[in-house]
Design an enzyme around this catalytic site. Structure first.
Site, PDB file in Angstrom:
ATOM      1  N   LYS A  35      -7.623  28.420  -3.197  1.00 51.20           N
ATOM      2  CA  LYS A  35      -8.411  29.153  -2.197  1.00 51.20           C
ATOM      3  C   LYS A  35      -9.445  30.050  -2.885  1.00 51.20           C
ATOM      4  O   LYS A  35     -10.589  30.156  -2.436  1.00 51.20           O
ATOM      5  CB  LYS A  35      -7.484  30.016  -1.340  1.00 51.20           C
ATOM      6  CG  LYS A  35      -6.922  29.278  -0.121  1.00 51.20           C
ATOM      7  CD  LYS A  35      -5.795  30.072   0.471  1.00 51.20           C
ATOM      8  CE  LYS A  35      -6.040  30.492   1.882  1.00 51.20           C
ATOM      9  NZ  LYS A  35      -4.962  31.372   2.374  1.00 51.20           N
ATOM     10  N   GLU A 151      -6.285  45.373  11.891  1.00 45.99           N
ATOM     11  CA  GLU A 151      -7.501  44.597  12.152  1.00 45.99           C
ATOM     12  C   GLU A 151      -7.407  43.983  13.549  1.00 45.99           C
ATOM     13  O   GLU A 151      -6.379  43.444  13.923  1.00 45.99           O
ATOM     14  CB  GLU A 151      -7.626  43.504  11.086  1.00 45.99           C
ATOM     15  CG  GLU A 151      -8.860  42.657  11.210  1.00 45.99           C
ATOM     16  CD  GLU A 151     -10.116  43.496  11.365  1.00 45.99           C
ATOM     17  OE1 GLU A 151     -10.408  44.317  10.495  1.00 45.99           O
ATOM     18  OE2 GLU A 151     -10.798  43.345  12.397  1.00 45.99           O
ATOM     19  N   PHE A 152      -8.496  44.060  14.295  1.00 47.94           N
ATOM     20  CA  PHE A 152      -8.473  43.556  15.671  1.00 47.94           C
ATOM     21  C   PHE A 152      -9.370  42.337  15.875  1.00 47.94           C
ATOM     22  O   PHE A 152      -9.669  41.963  17.004  1.00 47.94           O
ATOM     23  CB  PHE A 152      -8.884  44.669  16.641  1.00 47.94           C
ATOM     24  CG  PHE A 152      -7.970  45.862  16.604  1.00 47.94           C
ATOM     25  CD1 PHE A 152      -6.736  45.830  17.244  1.00 47.94           C
ATOM     26  CD2 PHE A 152      -8.315  47.008  15.903  1.00 47.94           C
ATOM     27  CE1 PHE A 152      -5.875  46.911  17.192  1.00 47.94           C
ATOM     28  CE2 PHE A 152      -7.464  48.098  15.846  1.00 47.94           C
ATOM     29  CZ  PHE A 152      -6.236  48.051  16.488  1.00 47.94           C
ATOM     30  N   LYS A 204      -1.594  48.303  16.959  1.00 48.70           N
ATOM     31  CA  LYS A 204      -1.901  46.874  16.798  1.00 48.70           C
ATOM     32  C   LYS A 204      -0.941  45.995  17.607  1.00 48.70           C
ATOM     33  O   LYS A 204      -1.364  45.158  18.406  1.00 48.70           O
ATOM     34  CB  LYS A 204      -1.836  46.528  15.301  1.00 48.70           C
ATOM     35  CG  LYS A 204      -1.926  45.065  14.993  1.00 48.70           C
ATOM     36  CD  LYS A 204      -3.299  44.499  15.297  1.00 48.70           C
ATOM     37  CE  LYS A 204      -3.227  42.993  15.361  1.00 48.70           C
ATOM     38  NZ  LYS A 204      -4.467  42.331  15.124  1.00 48.70           N
ATOM     39  N   GLY A 257      -1.700  30.795  22.736  1.00 51.18           N
ATOM     40  CA  GLY A 257      -1.106  30.314  21.484  1.00 51.18           C
ATOM     41  C   GLY A 257      -1.733  31.075  20.339  1.00 51.18           C
ATOM     42  O   GLY A 257      -2.226  32.184  20.517  1.00 51.18           O
ATOM     43  N   CYS A 260      -1.161  34.844  16.429  1.00 48.09           N
ATOM     44  CA  CYS A 260      -0.973  36.281  16.692  1.00 48.09           C
ATOM     45  C   CYS A 260      -0.105  36.562  17.921  1.00 48.09           C
ATOM     46  O   CYS A 260       0.985  37.112  17.792  1.00 48.09           O
ATOM     47  CB  CYS A 260      -2.322  36.943  16.844  1.00 48.09           C
ATOM     48  SG  CYS A 260      -3.354  36.709  15.392  1.00 48.09           S
ATOM     49  N   LYS A 263       3.660  35.367  18.044  1.00 43.83           N
ATOM     50  CA  LYS A 263       4.430  36.039  16.985  1.00 43.83           C
ATOM     51  C   LYS A 263       4.553  37.544  17.258  1.00 43.83           C
ATOM     52  O   LYS A 263       5.630  38.127  17.129  1.00 43.83           O
ATOM     53  CB  LYS A 263       3.714  35.801  15.652  1.00 43.83           C
ATOM     54  CG  LYS A 263       4.347  36.470  14.470  1.00 43.83           C
ATOM     55  CD  LYS A 263       3.538  36.224  13.218  1.00 43.83           C
ATOM     56  CE  LYS A 263       2.360  37.147  13.183  1.00 43.83           C
ATOM     57  NZ  LYS A 263       1.841  37.584  11.950  1.00 43.83           N
ATOM     58  N   ARG A 327      -2.079  26.713  14.795  1.00 45.82           N
ATOM     59  CA  ARG A 327      -0.779  27.387  14.748  1.00 45.82           C
ATOM     60  C   ARG A 327      -0.357  27.828  16.159  1.00 45.82           C
ATOM     61  O   ARG A 327      -1.133  28.454  16.871  1.00 45.82           O
ATOM     62  CB  ARG A 327      -0.842  28.603  13.805  1.00 45.82           C
ATOM     63  CG  ARG A 327      -0.864  28.200  12.338  1.00 45.82           C
ATOM     64  CD  ARG A 327      -1.033  29.388  11.448  1.00 45.82           C
ATOM     65  NE  ARG A 327      -2.367  29.972  11.572  1.00 45.82           N
ATOM     66  CZ  ARG A 327      -2.749  31.106  10.980  1.00 45.82           C
ATOM     67  NH1 ARG A 327      -1.894  31.776  10.240  1.00 45.82           N
ATOM     68  NH2 ARG A 327      -3.972  31.566  11.128  1.00 45.82           N
TER      69      ARG A 327
HETATM   70  C1  UGA Z   1      -5.873  38.023  19.027  1.00 45.44           C
HETATM   71  C2  UGA Z   1      -6.520  39.350  19.513  1.00 45.44           C
HETATM   72  O1  UGA Z   1      -7.410  39.075  20.596  1.00 45.44           O
HETATM   73  C3  UGA Z   1      -7.262  40.039  18.376  1.00 45.44           C
HETATM   74  O2  UGA Z   1      -7.754  41.308  18.822  1.00 45.44           O
HETATM   75  C4  UGA Z   1      -6.301  40.248  17.218  1.00 45.44           C
HETATM   76  O3  UGA Z   1      -6.944  40.869  16.102  1.00 45.44           O
HETATM   77  C5  UGA Z   1      -5.739  38.904  16.779  1.00 45.44           C
HETATM   78  O4  UGA Z   1      -5.049  38.297  17.897  1.00 45.44           O
HETATM   79  C6  UGA Z   1      -4.791  39.144  15.642  1.00 45.44           C
HETATM   80  O5  UGA Z   1      -3.768  39.810  15.833  1.00 45.44           O
HETATM   81  O6  UGA Z   1      -5.096  38.770  14.493  1.00 45.44           O
HETATM   82  P1  UGA Z   1      -6.790  35.533  18.569  1.00 45.44           P
HETATM   83  O7  UGA Z   1      -5.351  35.158  18.456  1.00 45.44           O
HETATM   84  O8  UGA Z   1      -7.736  35.115  17.504  1.00 45.44           O
HETATM   85  O9  UGA Z   1      -6.939  37.146  18.663  1.00 45.44           O
HETATM   86  O10 UGA Z   1      -7.360  34.925  19.914  1.00 45.44           O
HETATM   87  P2  UGA Z   1      -7.576  35.413  21.433  1.00 45.44           P
HETATM   88  O11 UGA Z   1      -8.991  35.252  21.772  1.00 45.44           O
HETATM   89  O12 UGA Z   1      -6.977  36.736  21.669  1.00 45.44           O
HETATM   90  O13 UGA Z   1      -6.747  34.289  22.238  1.00 45.44           O
HETATM   91  C7  UGA Z   1      -5.344  34.147  22.078  1.00 45.44           C
HETATM   92  C8  UGA Z   1      -4.806  33.089  23.025  1.00 45.44           C
HETATM   93  O14 UGA Z   1      -4.862  33.550  24.376  1.00 45.44           O
HETATM   94  C9  UGA Z   1      -5.591  31.771  23.008  1.00 45.44           C
HETATM   95  O15 UGA Z   1      -4.667  30.704  23.033  1.00 45.44           O
HETATM   96  C10 UGA Z   1      -6.403  31.810  24.296  1.00 45.44           C
HETATM   97  O16 UGA Z   1      -6.679  30.527  24.799  1.00 45.44           O
HETATM   98  C11 UGA Z   1      -5.457  32.570  25.212  1.00 45.44           C
HETATM   99  N1  UGA Z   1      -6.139  33.271  26.325  1.00 45.44           N
HETATM  100  C12 UGA Z   1      -7.008  34.275  26.073  1.00 45.44           C
HETATM  101  C13 UGA Z   1      -5.863  32.907  27.638  1.00 45.44           C
HETATM  102  O17 UGA Z   1      -5.048  31.991  27.901  1.00 45.44           O
HETATM  103  N2  UGA Z   1      -6.471  33.578  28.666  1.00 45.44           N
HETATM  104  C14 UGA Z   1      -7.342  34.596  28.434  1.00 45.44           C
HETATM  105  O18 UGA Z   1      -7.856  35.170  29.422  1.00 45.44           O
HETATM  106  C15 UGA Z   1      -7.625  34.948  27.113  1.00 45.44           C
END
Ligand code: UGA
Length: 433
Positions: A35, A151-152, A204, A257, A260, A263, A327
């Protein structure tokens, strides 16, 4: 000030490149030499829009370097961001062994004062453990501080989220650590929230779990809509117009899914229960999410009756658009269930097929296709699982011509029901008529 970033996963690689973009001198490191080699050549180790440009720009400027020598990177850094993985263990807790290993490496390479900043998503009290491990293992008495800076960023929007954050949470226990972190993020002074370390860590997990709760909530409402004349999109709009509720994360669908939410919800349930707190609310949110895939398969059965030997097309495999990450993707559980029913699957995703092939290698009953039209070939039904932008402009006539029966089940409410009817599809979505 020289900054070391340990770990080149989503958080690490974006943090390293992003901090360099802010003008800092950054060395990224990882025990995975493959990597590091990629990163050093300006090749992102994962697909993320805008990441390679950010990497290359900062490599060219000389502010960003990479090394596989983790010990050396720690020794030469005044500030160390810990961004290693915290995967889930079998009991649902976060596996903290990589964090502990890094803490021991830091202890072995503590040559003078260093600020150690925990950035991976971790259970509350982790930084306290890091501090204890460093103190126990340090070869000589050296001054150091611990801080938490969760981190968000979202996958698929990681670069923008890092460069334009809506808040930066800093958990510290000394003025020296606070001043250093304020300097690192000096361009965002008005967005800093400074707390103690436990609070920062909990913010977080509490944030991610709340968003997951919101999704499960709207999915529960969608189930009511399906049994009445109500429309979940309009319910979500009506709710979201109330600024106390907000419109985001009220998109009903086949469930959340990713690496994040699933888990982090489980981890927070364990943390609470270990502390004697009843966590039923979150347990239900998780259960509601688990139920989405079986409920979706029921829809497929209502459309096709028998699934055995039927050809089913799946559009989208990534856990969300704009990422190659599969994942905990809902597509995985869906594919498992459909295969158990004996269906023949045709799959397509713009970016995530290589990753999915490591989960489900291709065989004569599971075919990876070059595009959505190839997926439609002979299919009795198409299932929309990830709402990629390119699916919005599909030519439905071309799809229909290729299908055995023109049925589309939309797990993300991507399409307009009236348009699909006009195109002579039987169309089913989530919580809409
Ligand atoms: C999420 C958080 O949004 C971030 O703020 C955080 O930093 C991150 O986890 C982390 O802990 O690292 P992420 O997992 O990249 O980010 O993606 P999201 O956009 O939050 O979506 C998560 C899941 O929820 C996806 O499967 C998405 O399809 C689903 N989702 C999201 C829905 O089913 N409905 C919604 O209205 C929004």
């Amino acid at each position: 000030m020289k900054i070391g970033v340990i770990g080149t996963g989503y958080v690490g690689i974006v943090t390293a490149a992003g901090l360099a973009e802010f003008g800092h001198t950054v060395v990224g490191t990882d025990k995975d030499a493959g990597k590091i080699d990629k990163c050093a050549r300006g090749v992102a180790p994962l697909y993320e829009p805008g990441l390679e440009e950010l990497l290359r720009r900062n490599l060219d400027s000389g502010r960003l370097t990479f090394t596989a020598d983790v010990d050396g990177a720690i020794r030469e850094s005044d500030v160390v961001f810990v961004c290693v993985g915290t995967p889930q263990d079998e009991g649902g807790r976060a596996d903290m062994s990589q964090i502990e290993e890094v803490a021991r490496s830091i202890a072995a390479n503590l040559t003078g004062y260093k600020l150690i900043i925990e950035k991976s998503t971790v259970p509350v009290r982790t930084s306290a453990w890091i501090k204890r491990v460093i103190t126990l293992h340090a070869k000589s008495v050296q001054e150091f501080d611990i801080a938490s800076n969760p981190e968000f960023l979202r996958e698929g929007a990681a670069v923008g989220d890092f460069l334009r954050p809506d808040r930066i949470v800093i958990g510290v226990e000394t003025a020296r650590a606070r001043d250093l972190l304020c300097k690192i993020y000096e361009r965002f002074t008005e967005r800093l929230l400074i707390t103690n370390i436990d609070t920062a860590e909990l913010i977080k997990h509490a944030s991610n779990s709340f968003l997951a709760l919101k999704i499960s909530y709207i999915n529960m409402i969608a189930d009511i809509c399906e049994r009445t004349e109500a429309d979940v999109e309009q319910v979500a709009l009506g709710m979201g117009l109330d600024p106390r509720i907000g419109r985001d994360f009220l998109r009903a669908g086949i469930g959340y899914g990713g690496s994040c939410f699933p888990k982090d919800v489980k981890a927070l349930v364990k943390i609470g229960e270990d502390l004697g707190v009843a966590m039923n609310l979150l347990r239900e949110a998780e259960r509601t999410n688990q139920d989405r895939v079986p409920a979706f398969v029921e829809k497929v059965k209502r459309a096709l009756w028998i699934l055995k030997d039927k050809t089913i097309g799946v559009l989208g495999l990534a856990f969300k658009p704009e990422t190659d990450d599969v994942r905990e993707a809902t597509s995985i559980r869906l594919i498992q269930e459909l295969r158990r029913e004996g269906a023949v699957l045709r799959l397509y995703d713009p970016k995530a097929m290589d990753n999915m092939k490591t989960v489900f290698p291709a065989d004569e009953r599971l075919v990876y296709c070059s595009d959505a039209y190839a997926v439609a070939e002979g299919a009795g039904v198409l299932l929309l699982v990830t709402e990629w932008e390119e699916f919005k402009t599909l030519d439905f006539d071309r799809l229909r011509e290729r299908m055995a029966t023109p049925i589309l089940i939309d797990g993300r409410n991507l399409f307009d029901p009236a348009e699909l009817r006009r195109r002579r599809f039987e169309y089913f979505s989530v919580g809409r008529k």
